[in-house]
Write a protein that holds these residues in place. Structure first.
Motif, mmCIF file in Angstrom:
data_model
loop_
_atom_site.group_PDB
_atom_site.id
_atom_site.type_symbol
_atom_site.label_atom_id
_atom_site.label_comp_id
_atom_site.label_asym_id
_atom_site.label_seq_id
_atom_site.Cartn_x
_atom_site.Cartn_y
_atom_site.Cartn_z
ATOM 1 N N ASN A 41 0.826 -1.243 0.052
ATOM 2 C CA ASN A 41 0.000 -0.094 -0.001
ATOM 3 C C ASN A 41 0.911 1.297 0.074
ATOM 4 O OD1 ASN A 41 -2.660 -0.783 -0.373
ATOM 5 N ND2 ASN A 41 -2.909 -1.316 1.710
ATOM 6 N N ASN A 99 -6.670 3.255 -1.927
ATOM 7 C CA ASN A 99 -5.507 3.394 -2.893
ATOM 8 C C ASN A 99 -5.789 2.896 -4.121
ATOM 9 O OD1 ASN A 99 -3.831 4.389 -0.504
ATOM 10 N ND2 ASN A 99 -2.953 2.454 -0.055
ATOM 11 N N VAL A 110 1.259 4.418 -2.857
ATOM 12 C CA VAL A 110 1.011 5.654 -2.689
ATOM 13 C C VAL A 110 2.258 6.548 -3.152
ATOM 14 C CG1 VAL A 110 0.825 7.486 -0.810
ATOM 15 C CG2 VAL A 110 -0.498 5.847 -0.468
#
Length: 176
Positions: free
Chosen positions: A50, A91, A54
């Protein structure tokens, strides 16, 4: 620094991210994910994926950011971690938004918002609803935008002065 130590890799990734070195950070997060996976630590591996997503999105690599989210939602779902499951879906939604796949992004943001609401994460819910409002506004869907803005304010635990003012205006009927 020992390169196979996932904690060190993650810490260095966070430092590089804060310095705006997004691609380097993404690579370090990927290495940390692999190291955690090798240690049979699926939750931290998914967290690093994750983080990688980003960082890639910040670097303008939406397609790669989307790929980085693969499988993370399921890992958090199996662990019963609604908040991190919602973050993983958010996300993915942000990457889809970066790819201009509006309908898919909206669906993912809606799914994340539901999870944040279930888990009592009002501020996270608000952030996701603001993102959906932004997409709807870009697409000229004014009524949907208004609904998303209202929903974004509904669960905020500590509203800002502007948010409190908007809530008041909605309550007395000046904003619909």
């Amino acid at each position: 620094m020992e390169q196979s130590n996932p904690t060190s890799l993650a810490d260095q990734g966070k430092q590089d991210y804060e310095k705006g070195k997004y691609l380097t950070a993404a690579d370090l997060f990927s290495q940390a994910a692999q190291a955690y996976a090798a240690l049979q630590d699926g939750l931290n591996a998914a967290e690093m994926k994750n983080n990688q997503s980003v960082a890639l999105l910040q670097a303008g690599k939406a397609r790669e950011a989307l790929q980085a989210t693969d499988g993370t939602e399921e890992i958090f779902q199996k662990a019963g971690d609604l908040k991190r499951q919602g973050i993983a879906i958010s996300n993915r939604a942000a990457a889809l938004e970066g790819l201009k796949k509006w309908d898919e992004a909206l669906a993912a943001y809606d799914q994340a918002a539901s999870l944040f609401e279930q888990s009592g994460e009002g501020d996270m819910h608000s952030i996701v609803r603001k993102a959906t409002a932004n997409i709807n506004l870009k697409r000229g869907r004014i009524t949907n935008t208004q609904m998303d803005v209202y929903d974004s304010l509904r669960l905020v635990k500590k509203p800002t002065l502007t948010q409190r003012f908007m809530k008041f205006m909605m309550r007395i009927g000046l904003i619909r």
